[in-house]
Write a protein that holds these residues in place. Structure first.
Motif, PDB file in Angstrom:
ATOM      1  N   LEU A  32       0.846  -1.190   0.000  1.00 25.70           N
ATOM      2  CA  LEU A  32       0.000   0.000   0.000  1.00 25.70           C
ATOM      3  C   LEU A  32       0.885   1.245   0.000  1.00 25.70           C
ATOM      4  CD1 LEU A  32      -2.628  -1.093   2.680  1.00 25.70           C
ATOM      5  CD2 LEU A  32      -2.744  -1.357   0.194  1.00 25.70           C
ATOM      6  N   GLU A  33       0.684   2.083  -1.024  1.00 27.11           N
ATOM      7  CA  GLU A  33       1.466   3.320  -1.162  1.00 27.11           C
ATOM      8  C   GLU A  33       0.514   4.504  -1.219  1.00 27.11           C
ATOM      9  OE1 GLU A  33       3.779   6.336  -1.394  1.00 27.11           O
ATOM     10  OE2 GLU A  33       4.644   4.354  -1.036  1.00 27.11           O
ATOM     11  N   ARG A  34       0.755   5.497  -0.381  1.00 24.45           N
ATOM     12  CA  ARG A  34      -0.102   6.678  -0.328  1.00 24.45           C
ATOM     13  C   ARG A  34      -0.062   7.489  -1.632  1.00 24.45           C
ATOM     14  NH1 ARG A  34       0.719  10.961   4.425  1.00 24.45           N
ATOM     15  NH2 ARG A  34       1.612   9.047   5.198  1.00 24.45           N
ATOM     16  N   ALA A  35       1.098   7.610  -2.237  1.00 24.50           N
ATOM     17  CA  ALA A  35       1.231   8.393  -3.475  1.00 24.50           C
ATOM     18  C   ALA A  35       0.387   7.767  -4.586  1.00 24.50           C
ATOM     19  CB  ALA A  35       2.696   8.455  -3.903  1.00 24.50           C
ATOM     20  N   LEU A 121       0.862  -4.093  -5.984  1.00 26.50           N
ATOM     21  CA  LEU A 121       1.099  -2.694  -5.635  1.00 26.50           C
ATOM     22  C   LEU A 121      -0.183  -1.888  -5.797  1.00 26.50           C
ATOM     23  CD1 LEU A 121       3.161  -0.573  -4.776  1.00 26.50           C
ATOM     24  CD2 LEU A 121       3.685  -0.227  -7.175  1.00 26.50           C
ATOM     25  N   ARG A 122      -0.610  -1.265  -4.719  1.00 27.57           N
ATOM     26  CA  ARG A 122      -1.808  -0.417  -4.735  1.00 27.57           C
ATOM     27  C   ARG A 122      -1.408   0.979  -4.337  1.00 27.57           C
ATOM     28  NH1 ARG A 122      -6.238  -4.340  -1.883  1.00 27.57           N
ATOM     29  NH2 ARG A 122      -5.913  -6.098  -3.281  1.00 27.57           N
ATOM     30  N   THR A 123      -1.618   1.930  -5.254  1.00 26.36           N
ATOM     31  CA  THR A 123      -1.259   3.323  -4.998  1.00 26.36           C
ATOM     32  C   THR A 123      -2.498   4.147  -4.721  1.00 26.36           C
ATOM     33  OG1 THR A 123      -1.311   3.819  -7.355  1.00 26.36           O
ATOM     34  CG2 THR A 123       0.812   3.197  -6.442  1.00 26.36           C
ATOM     35  N   GLY A 124      -2.283   5.337  -4.198  1.00 29.32           N
ATOM     36  CA  GLY A 124      -3.388   6.275  -3.953  1.00 29.32           C
ATOM     37  C   GLY A 124      -4.208   5.895  -2.756  1.00 29.32           C
TER      38      GLY A 124
END
Length: 124
Positions: A32-35, A121-124
């Protein structure tokens, strides 16, 4: 038996490397990526021999070494320009068990992320 699952928070070098190690060990991994996306940010980084050994464990050591710039002589200077400490690559390699290699952070991130399943990979 269900596949083991892990969630990794953050897609920096450490997070992606941990996710890749888990994936290679048979885990289903979600990062999990905030960007909103993995943008090419950062600058060059030096990878000491222990960091290169960690990349060897996840199957990327040789690939990264082949793309890296090798450090030559270097050191630290005072604001006046006077040398405070000097070293050369061969002395450092002998002392620490291998050379320091230089690579751009975004290249390293891209190579690690490319070894993960696309859905991991999950962004946003």
């Amino acid at each position: 038996m269900d596949k083991r699952r892990a969630v990794v928070i953050g897609s920096g070098i450490g997070g992606l490397t941990a996710a890749l190690a888990l994936h290679r060990s048979g885990w289903q991994v979600t990062v999990l990526e905030r960007a909103g996306s993995l943008e090419p940010v950062g600058a060059g980084i030096g990878l000491a021999p222990n960091a290169q050994r960690a990349l060897d464990v996840v199957g990327l050591g040789d690939e990264i070494r082949s793309l890296a710039a090798w450090q030559g002589e270097g050191g630290m200077r005072a604001p006046s320009g006077r040398w405070l400490a000097r070293t050369d690559a061969s002395a450092a390699a002998e002392r620490f068990g291998g050379p320091l290699v230089l690579v751009h952070r975004s290249l390293l991130i891209d190579r690690i992320a490319a070894r993960l399943p696309a859905a991991a990979l999950r962004t946003g």
